[in-house]
Design a protein around this motif. Sequence first.
Motif, PDB file in Angstrom:
ATOM      1  N   ALA A   1       1.165  -0.998   0.273  1.00 11.25           N
ATOM      2  CA  ALA A   1      -0.126   0.628  -0.133  1.00 11.25           C
ATOM      3  C   ALA A   1       0.919   1.183  -0.011  1.00 11.25           C
ATOM      4  CB  ALA A   1      -0.778   0.137   1.241  1.00 11.25           C
ATOM      5  N   GLY A   2       0.278   2.386  -0.092  1.00 11.32           N
ATOM      6  CA  GLY A   2       1.186   3.450  -0.814  1.00 11.32           C
ATOM      7  C   GLY A   2      -0.216   4.690  -0.010  1.00 11.32           C
ATOM      8  N   VAL A   3       0.371   6.430  -0.105  1.00 12.30           N
ATOM      9  CA  VAL A   3       0.011   7.123   0.032  1.00 12.30           C
ATOM     10  C   VAL A   3      -1.232   7.512  -1.208  1.00 12.30           C
ATOM     11  CG1 VAL A   3       1.206   7.828   1.931  1.00 12.30           C
ATOM     12  CG2 VAL A   3       1.750   8.144   0.658  1.00 12.30           C
ATOM     13  N   ARG A   4       0.318   8.031  -2.059  1.00  9.70           N
ATOM     14  CA  ARG A   4      -0.267   8.579  -3.820  1.00  9.70           C
ATOM     15  C   ARG A   4      -1.373   8.656  -3.433  1.00  9.70           C
ATOM     16  NH1 ARG A   4       2.233   7.915  -8.792  1.00  9.70           N
ATOM     17  NH2 ARG A   4       0.401   9.228 -10.363  1.00  9.70           N
ATOM     18  N   THR A   5      -2.267   8.180  -4.017  1.00 17.45           N
ATOM     19  CA  THR A   5      -3.514   8.755  -3.961  1.00 17.45           C
ATOM     20  C   THR A   5      -4.257  10.070  -3.273  1.00 17.45           C
ATOM     21  OG1 THR A   5      -4.288   6.526  -4.510  1.00 17.45           O
ATOM     22  CG2 THR A   5      -6.041   8.200  -4.361  1.00 17.45           C
ATOM     23  N   ALA A   6      -4.022   8.936  -1.637  1.00 16.61           N
ATOM     24  CA  ALA A   6      -4.099  10.682  -0.764  1.00 16.61           C
ATOM     25  C   ALA A   6      -3.316  11.560  -0.576  1.00 16.61           C
ATOM     26  CB  ALA A   6      -3.465   9.724   0.517  1.00 16.61           C
ATOM     27  N   VAL A   7      -2.505  11.415  -1.102  1.00 16.58           N
ATOM     28  CA  VAL A   7      -1.484  12.755  -0.638  1.00 16.58           C
ATOM     29  C   VAL A   7      -2.305  13.952  -1.981  1.00 16.58           C
ATOM     30  CG1 VAL A   7       0.992  13.870  -1.322  1.00 16.58           C
ATOM     31  CG2 VAL A   7       0.983  11.966   0.120  1.00 16.58           C
ATOM     32  N   LEU A   8      -2.018  12.874  -2.408  1.00  8.58           N
ATOM     33  CA  LEU A   8      -3.050  14.242  -4.043  1.00  8.58           C
ATOM     34  C   LEU A   8      -4.122  14.153  -3.769  1.00  8.58           C
ATOM     35  CD1 LEU A   8      -1.698  11.646  -7.075  1.00  8.58           C
ATOM     36  CD2 LEU A   8      -0.818  13.929  -6.819  1.00  8.58           C
ATOM     37  N   GLY A   9      -4.944  13.663  -3.424  1.00  7.21           N
ATOM     38  CA  GLY A   9      -5.977  13.952  -2.726  1.00  7.21           C
ATOM     39  C   GLY A   9      -5.710  15.380  -1.609  1.00  7.21           C
ATOM     40  N   SER A  10      -5.257  15.312  -0.766  1.00  4.84           N
ATOM     41  CA  SER A  10      -4.976  16.350   0.128  1.00  4.84           C
ATOM     42  C   SER A  10      -4.327  17.805  -0.513  1.00  4.84           C
ATOM     43  CB  SER A  10      -4.160  15.998   1.255  1.00  4.84           C
ATOM     44  OG  SER A  10      -4.440  15.098   2.017  1.00  4.84           O
ATOM     45  N   LEU A  11      -3.554  17.084  -1.117  1.00  9.01           N
ATOM     46  CA  LEU A  11      -3.331  18.363  -2.357  1.00  9.01           C
ATOM     47  C   LEU A  11      -4.401  19.081  -3.163  1.00  9.01           C
ATOM     48  CD1 LEU A  11       0.480  17.150  -3.928  1.00  9.01           C
ATOM     49  CD2 LEU A  11       0.007  19.209  -2.126  1.00  9.01           C
ATOM     50  N   TRP A  12      -5.337  18.463  -3.203  1.00  9.23           N
ATOM     51  CA  TRP A  12      -6.460  18.847  -4.080  1.00  9.23           C
ATOM     52  C   TRP A  12      -7.211  19.892  -2.978  1.00  9.23           C
ATOM     53  CZ3 TRP A  12      -8.196  19.215  -8.963  1.00  9.23           C
ATOM     54  CH2 TRP A  12      -7.628  18.436 -10.289  1.00  9.23           C
ATOM     55  N   LEU A  13      -7.417  18.237  -2.049  1.00  9.34           N
ATOM     56  CA  LEU A  13      -8.109  19.688  -0.860  1.00  9.34           C
ATOM     57  C   LEU A  13      -7.098  21.127  -0.880  1.00  9.34           C
ATOM     58  CD1 LEU A  13      -9.363  17.552   1.702  1.00  9.34           C
ATOM     59  CD2 LEU A  13     -10.598  18.582   0.324  1.00  9.34           C
ATOM     60  N   VAL A  14      -6.272  21.579  -0.222  1.00  7.83           N
ATOM     61  CA  VAL A  14      -5.666  22.683   0.121  1.00  7.83           C
ATOM     62  C   VAL A  14      -5.900  23.250  -1.165  1.00  7.83           C
ATOM     63  CG1 VAL A  14      -3.201  23.907   0.647  1.00  7.83           C
ATOM     64  CG2 VAL A  14      -3.993  21.439   1.420  1.00  7.83           C
ATOM     65  N   GLY A  15      -5.258  22.634  -2.717  1.00 12.40           N
ATOM     66  CA  GLY A  15      -5.785  23.978  -3.840  1.00 12.40           C
ATOM     67  C   GLY A  15      -7.334  25.007  -3.710  1.00 12.40           C
ATOM     68  N   ILE A  16      -7.920  24.007  -3.745  1.00 11.48           N
ATOM     69  CA  ILE A  16      -9.272  24.560  -3.861  1.00 11.48           C
ATOM     70  C   ILE A  16      -9.917  25.230  -2.911  1.00 11.48           C
ATOM     71  CG2 ILE A  16     -11.729  23.569  -3.857  1.00 11.48           C
ATOM     72  CD1 ILE A  16     -10.950  21.052  -5.476  1.00 11.48           C
ATOM     73  N   ALA A  17      -9.491  24.838  -1.271  1.00 14.25           N
ATOM     74  CA  ALA A  17      -9.656  25.821  -0.490  1.00 14.25           C
ATOM     75  C   ALA A  17      -9.047  26.903   0.028  1.00 14.25           C
ATOM     76  CB  ALA A  17      -9.630  24.272   0.984  1.00 14.25           C
ATOM     77  N   ILE A  18      -8.224  27.243  -0.469  1.00 13.77           N
ATOM     78  CA  ILE A  18      -7.460  28.087  -0.258  1.00 13.77           C
ATOM     79  C   ILE A  18      -7.704  29.205  -1.472  1.00 13.77           C
ATOM     80  CG2 ILE A  18      -5.076  29.406  -0.904  1.00 13.77           C
ATOM     81  CD1 ILE A  18      -5.221  28.599   2.164  1.00 13.77           C
ATOM     82  N   MET A  19      -8.315  28.248  -2.890  1.00  7.95           N
ATOM     83  CA  MET A  19      -8.709  29.323  -3.956  1.00  7.95           C
ATOM     84  C   MET A  19      -9.827  29.924  -3.444  1.00  7.95           C
ATOM     85  SD  MET A  19      -7.064  27.171  -7.438  1.00  7.95           S
ATOM     86  CE  MET A  19      -8.644  26.378  -7.966  1.00  7.95           C
ATOM     87  N   PHE A  20     -10.029  29.448  -2.913  1.00 13.32           N
ATOM     88  CA  PHE A  20     -12.039  29.522  -2.697  1.00 13.32           C
ATOM     89  C   PHE A  20     -11.511  30.215  -1.333  1.00 13.32           C
ATOM     90  CE2 PHE A  20     -15.625  29.870   0.007  1.00 13.32           C
ATOM     91  CZ  PHE A  20     -16.676  30.106  -0.047  1.00 13.32           C
ATOM     92  N   ALA A  21     -10.626  30.137  -0.460  1.00 16.18           N
ATOM     93  CA  ALA A  21     -11.001  31.217   0.888  1.00 16.18           C
ATOM     94  C   ALA A  21      -9.680  32.566   0.837  1.00 16.18           C
ATOM     95  CB  ALA A  21     -10.258  30.405   2.093  1.00 16.18           C
ATOM     96  N   LEU A  22      -9.232  32.508   0.258  1.00 24.32           N
ATOM     97  CA  LEU A  22      -7.853  33.705  -0.038  1.00 24.32           C
ATOM     98  C   LEU A  22      -8.816  34.686  -0.564  1.00 24.32           C
ATOM     99  CD1 LEU A  22      -4.917  34.674   0.702  1.00 24.32           C
ATOM    100  CD2 LEU A  22      -4.548  34.270  -1.556  1.00 24.32           C
ATOM    101  N   PRO A  23      -9.080  34.554  -2.346  1.00 26.83           N
ATOM    102  CA  PRO A  23     -10.194  35.876  -2.368  1.00 26.83           C
ATOM    103  C   PRO A  23     -11.264  36.285  -1.573  1.00 26.83           C
ATOM    104  CG  PRO A  23     -10.810  33.927  -3.590  1.00 26.83           C
ATOM    105  CD  PRO A  23      -9.680  33.481  -3.006  1.00 26.83           C
ATOM    106  N   VAL A  24     -12.242  35.551  -1.295  1.00 24.10           N
ATOM    107  CA  VAL A  24     -13.076  35.948  -0.519  1.00 24.10           C
ATOM    108  C   VAL A  24     -12.958  35.871   0.738  1.00 24.10           C
ATOM    109  CG1 VAL A  24     -15.264  35.068   0.680  1.00 24.10           C
ATOM    110  CG2 VAL A  24     -15.372  34.173  -1.704  1.00 24.10           C
ATOM    111  N   GLY A  25     -12.605  35.630   1.652  1.00 18.61           N
ATOM    112  CA  GLY A  25     -11.995  36.039   2.439  1.00 18.61           C
ATOM    113  C   GLY A  25     -10.563  37.619   2.900  1.00 18.61           C
TER     114      GLY A  25
END
Lengths: 258, 412
Positions: B176-200
Amino acid sequence: MLMENTYAIETKDLSIHYGGFTAVNEVNIKVERRKITAVIGPSGCGKSTLLRAFNRMNDFVPGCHVSGELLMQGQNLYSRNVDPVEVRRRIGMVFQKPNPFPKSIYENIAWGARINGFKGNMNELVEQSLQSAALWDEVKDKLQESAYALSGGQQQRLCIARTIAIQPEIILMDEPASALDPISTLRIEELMQELKKNYTILIVTHNMQQAARASDFTAMMMIDENRSGGVIEFDETKKIFTRPMDKRTEDYVTGRFG
Amino acid sequence: MKRQNDHFPTGDAFYSSLRKRYLTASIWQTAFFSALLIAIIGLTALLYNVADGAFGYVAYEYKKDPATFTSIPVNELTRDDLQAILKENLSSGAYKKLDNEQPMAERSQSDLYTLFLERLVQIDTQATWSMTDSIFHGGEIRAEVAKKYPNATLEFRSWLTPQFLTTPMSSKAEFAGVRTAVLGSLWLVGIAIMFALPVGVGAAVYLQEYAPKNWLTSIIQTNINNLAGVPSIVYGMLGLAVFVRTLEALTSGAAFGVTDSNGRTVLSAGLTMGILVLPLMIINAQEAIKAVPDSLRQAAYGVGATRLQTVWYHVLPNALPGILTGSILAISRTLGETAPLIVVGASTFITVDPESPFSKFTALPIQIYNWTTRPQPEFHSIAAGAIIVLLAMLLTLNATAILLRNRFQRRL
């Protein structure tokens, strides 16, 4: 050339209120074109408040409103169809503490001109403005360096240059030398004499000698029993300092009061 | 006036009172130092605990002897040998499936070797030991393994390997590896920041520079401050109701022609995280904007700038370092939050990389949680490995934000 009226700006019963409190009460002064007019008076009498009313800087103070008229060539600057940005474009201001932008010396001058749509040669404008502010020789080799690297006196002259760069008709100065040493103060005063050839200057000062030395006209302000400030006497500086009409003015300028 | 001087202690009385003051001082100093010590011990224990699980002895057996597949010693197998062995021994269906995922001819030697171990030899972990045991009780472990698992190989293993980072989830901990999870976390951070930074930042600019100071804005302000303390599971419920259910057509991508998806996408989760960190972003941006000196605004207005020009050219550039500090906190929170993801519907077993905002996803904390709840001890070891990966990601992202911030600070 503008209509050759001797008065650059005049006030008619100009009062400034903070909420229900009247800070400055019914000021009537006529500021002559290409002269230096000083506003003097004890602390807290509303000198700065009055000065800021001239270019509508008080608009940013919550609860502050103005009654009466501020007339520039017959136009009331507080009337509904006058934009405060245009007022500040025509009436520049130099503040008490030097406040250059945290940018290069060049940008400090160029920014104001650029946002106001200046289309001429920017390098030329920067050089001219710095020369008019007697700063060019000191900074011509370091225009791209931060304005914060300059001394306090140089920073204040940079602020004057920045104001000149947008070619205002009137320059307001709010105790421009109070944060400076005597030598820098002297240079600012010399500069004012040079500037009055082209601009009308209105200056607030705490320094009685400065008002006596540098100004042509003087407005004496004092607070009344309601703690509202008002101009109690307005005349040629020579008269204010030698033969004042009001006893309070005499007490103040001779140092017996305030 | 009375001589007040007589009331101060002199001589011995003075020195004895001074000694008492010094005693109190040293007691407090010890207390402060102990507090620091407790904090350091706590953090060290945490790191040690993680490392303890991620490294250590492991005893494994081969279900089938490698010698039954080839006469060549295992560590001398070449790429071509491995491909031939796999082709020969796997069912043609299984081989074709692997070939479809990635053509066999293009796979590397280590990749094929993993397949060889996973599919044919079938490694079977018998027991694992923690790092501490492995170091201090090596002899006993070797004796125990020799007695209990005579056919097993004992090996000191780091569960955190380069392969661990690049392989997706597997039902066998060894592969087993964490590839999928790492990519998922990066997507999450990216989307969250792209939303929260300009709106905030937008909300903060409006509140600080435009909004009148009255009871309405002060109620809004109080609410923003309170929202920053709302438990994250509540935001998860919000995300479930709004993004997963109500806006399903948008978050599943159905409105954009994506057909094979439902609302439980990385986009829904990212937006939920964005909402979660929004109060944090607003408050930090507000503080940063407040810290810009008024004299600078006046200077700009004084040369005839409009409000927008003042904000855009002077207030925001000067507030940028503080805004980036808020982003650092937001990134850390997004990486670490687990509860809202469970509610919004992160997958616990998924081997496909998230490729678009409309993909199903998993994230590192979900993966770690999932692995620690399994009974097999080897999963606990890879969970420890995944924690190290998570901490490393956190440090990297934060370091990037801090470097950016320092860069902007120096420009002023």
